[in-house]
Design an enzyme around this catalytic site. Structure first.
Site, mmCIF file in Angstrom:
data_model
loop_
_atom_site.group_PDB
_atom_site.id
_atom_site.type_symbol
_atom_site.label_atom_id
_atom_site.label_comp_id
_atom_site.label_asym_id
_atom_site.label_seq_id
_atom_site.Cartn_x
_atom_site.Cartn_y
_atom_site.Cartn_z
ATOM 1 N N ARG A 53 -88.546 13.153 86.253
ATOM 2 C CA ARG A 53 -87.980 11.974 85.601
ATOM 3 C C ARG A 53 -87.806 12.303 84.120
ATOM 4 N NH1 ARG A 53 -91.434 11.761 82.223
ATOM 5 N NH2 ARG A 53 -90.371 9.976 81.342
ATOM 6 N N GLY A 54 -87.176 11.343 83.384
ATOM 7 C CA GLY A 54 -86.848 11.624 81.988
ATOM 8 C C GLY A 54 -85.428 12.178 81.967
ATOM 9 N N ALA A 55 -84.607 11.613 81.071
ATOM 10 C CA ALA A 55 -83.168 11.905 81.121
ATOM 11 C C ALA A 55 -82.831 13.406 81.078
ATOM 12 C CB ALA A 55 -82.460 11.139 80.011
ATOM 13 N N ARG A 90 -79.827 8.483 90.449
ATOM 14 C CA ARG A 90 -80.310 7.484 89.487
ATOM 15 C C ARG A 90 -79.140 7.158 88.560
ATOM 16 N NH1 ARG A 90 -86.004 8.161 86.635
ATOM 17 N NH2 ARG A 90 -85.691 5.921 86.355
ATOM 18 N N GLN A 201 -95.616 5.315 82.324
ATOM 19 C CA GLN A 201 -95.336 6.696 81.872
ATOM 20 C C GLN A 201 -96.041 7.014 80.553
ATOM 21 O OE1 GLN A 201 -92.983 4.560 82.998
ATOM 22 N NE2 GLN A 201 -91.205 5.603 83.846
ATOM 23 N N ASP A 242 -82.186 7.317 77.331
ATOM 24 C CA ASP A 242 -81.567 7.737 78.597
ATOM 25 C C ASP A 242 -80.060 7.794 78.465
ATOM 26 O OD1 ASP A 242 -84.243 6.296 79.137
ATOM 27 O OD2 ASP A 242 -83.892 7.663 80.822
ATOM 28 N N ASN A 252 -82.921 2.792 76.616
ATOM 29 C CA ASN A 252 -84.181 3.511 76.888
ATOM 30 C C ASN A 252 -85.046 2.629 77.781
ATOM 31 O OD1 ASN A 252 -85.862 5.835 76.413
ATOM 32 N ND2 ASN A 252 -87.177 4.538 75.161
ATOM 33 N N LYS A 253 -86.214 3.125 78.090
ATOM 34 C CA LYS A 253 -87.127 2.435 79.014
ATOM 35 C C LYS A 253 -87.325 0.976 78.635
ATOM 36 C CE LYS A 253 -88.577 3.855 81.968
ATOM 37 N NZ LYS A 253 -87.906 3.682 83.282
HETATM 38 O O1 MRU Z 1 -87.579 6.110 84.263
HETATM 39 P P1 MRU Z 1 -87.838 7.369 83.489
HETATM 40 O O2 MRU Z 1 -89.288 7.708 83.396
HETATM 41 O O3 MRU Z 1 -86.981 8.511 83.964
HETATM 42 O O4 MRU Z 1 -87.338 6.979 82.047
HETATM 43 C C1 MRU Z 1 -87.524 7.827 80.944
HETATM 44 C C2 MRU Z 1 -87.390 7.092 79.685
HETATM 45 O O5 MRU Z 1 -86.826 6.024 79.594
HETATM 46 C C3 MRU Z 1 -87.992 7.685 78.512
HETATM 47 O O6 MRU Z 1 -88.410 6.673 77.648
HETATM 48 C C4 MRU Z 1 -87.151 8.568 77.695
HETATM 49 O O7 MRU Z 1 -87.106 8.209 76.413
HETATM 50 C C5 MRU Z 1 -85.856 9.017 78.086
HETATM 51 S S1 MRU Z 1 -86.086 10.646 78.546
HETATM 52 C C6 MRU Z 1 -86.391 11.578 77.110
#
Ligand code: MRU
Length: 357
Positions: A53-55, A90, A201, A242, A252-253
């Site tokens: 996970r993570g962009a 995703r 996370q 993301d 972002n998250k």
């Molecule tokens: O759902 P995830 O864990 O894949 O989301 C990741 C995020 O949103 C992180 O906050 C992040 O900043 C992006 S990836 C560097």
């Protein structure tokens, strides 16, 4: 980065090149498990289930997924189908589409028998480039953190949300790259880590990796950040992203927007650290145009952890029958963002095109 003295990336090819190996992020922080993926369907599942996970890491994983697909069938129709399925795994992180499109652009002109080897070498390039971009983000972010440290003249308090560390990338991380660089350069600092419900996370991954590197940190409930900012206990906020629009809106998250509002109200600088594959140049209005992933209600209803006896357990925290909703990301409008830290330097959010002509 180092785990107990051993250098790891989050994703790599096995020695024979036929298998992709990943750190299973659903098992951290309690157990370090390596998963071996041999088919593109397994990679799709690993992305959906968030073993990776993570962009930036999702982008790298999708590129490696195309390599696995090329081991299964190399004709045009199979290749296009594998790409479509990976792209749909995703919706929010644009790095996924970016990586698959880059792989397709290289593979389409080739005859089928040349595709497996070409896919393998381009996927490796994409992984290595991610590490290089993040190192650059670290370098530019270090200068920024140094200037904040010189202003406050005491250990710098940085707040981050979710996990945008090395686990969210191939290595180094985005939001945490400047923090690692500053820590390694001897700048005294402390990180407030938002736990980041519902999947935690921050508590599970960010705290784990900062701890492994020796970076001082404290995990806080998601709702604590505003209070800390009102009391002068946060000097800088740095998050990852993301997807960032050409106008500098930052997706972002979920929960990032509330942190940006609190930062704005308290005059705390709010930065997003973003490698260029996270910028979606095709769109300008983040609120309208970024698809927000809606994940299962179970992620809100169930909490996972370890008992005092070391047993791993899942418990249900809602009353029987209460429904739950789980939008996974939100959009912070550019007007609330102080700057975007990229591999080309730090930019005002509305001036990204100046540093990426
Ligand atoms: O759902 P995830 O864990 O894949 O989301 C990741 C995020 O949103 C992180 O906050 C992040 O900043 C992006 S990836 C560097």
């Amino acid at each position: 980065m180092l785990i107990d003295g051993i250098n790891y990336r989050t994703i790599w090819f096995s020695e024979d090149g036929n298998t992709v190996e990943i750190i299973d992020q659903t098992r951290l922080p309690h157990t370090l498990v390596i998963l071996r993926l041999q088919t593109s369907a397994q990679m799709v599942r690993a992305i959906q289930e968030m073993n990776v996970r993570g962009a930036p890491l999702i982008g790298a994983a999708a590129a490696c997924g195309m390599v696995l697909a090329m081991q299964e069938a190399t004709d045009d129709a199979s290749m296009e189908l594998a790409a479509q399925v990976l792209c749909a795994s995703r919706p929010t992180a644009v790095n996924l589409r970016w990586a698959v499109e880059r792989m397709l652009a290289a593979l389409r002109p080739l005859s089928p028998e040349l595709r497996p080897a070409a896919a393998r070498s381009l996927a490796q390039v994409i992984c290595d480039e991610d590490v290089a971009l993040n190192r650059q983000i670290g370098r530019h972010g270090l200068a920024l953190l140094r200037s904040h440290y010189e202003k406050v003249g005491r250990p710098l308090n940085i707040l981050t949300h979710c996990n945008a560390g090395w686990l969210a990338t191939v290595d180094w991380g985005t939001a945490l790259a400047p923090i690692y660089a500053a820590f390694d350069a001897g700048i005294p600092l402390h990180v407030w880590v938002d736990e980041t419900r519902p999947r935690n996370q921050g508590a599970a991954l960010t705290a784990w990796e900062l701890g492994k590197h020796g970076v001082p940190h404290t995990v806080i409930a998601d709702n604590a950040g505003g209070h800390l900012m009102q009391h002068g206990q946060v000097d800088v906020v740095i998050v990852g992203a993301d997807r960032v629009t050409s106008s500098g809106d930052v997706c972002n998250k979920i929960g990032t927007y509330l942190k940006a509002l609190a930062a704005h109200d308290n005059h705390v600088p709010f930065y997003a650290a973003v490698p260029s594959p996270t910028i979606d140049w095709r769109i300008a209005d983040g609120l309208r145009e970024i698809p927000i992933e809606e994940r299962g209600a179970d992620e809100v209803a169930w909490v996972h952890g370890r008992t005092k006896d070391g047993e791993l357990l899942s418990v249900h925290v809602l009353p029987e029958g209460s429904p739950a909703a789980n939008p996974a990301f939100d959009v912070t409008p550019a007007r609330l963002v102080t700057g975007i830290i990229t591999e080309h330097g730090v930019s005002r959010p509305d001036q990204l095109r100046r540093i990426f002509p």
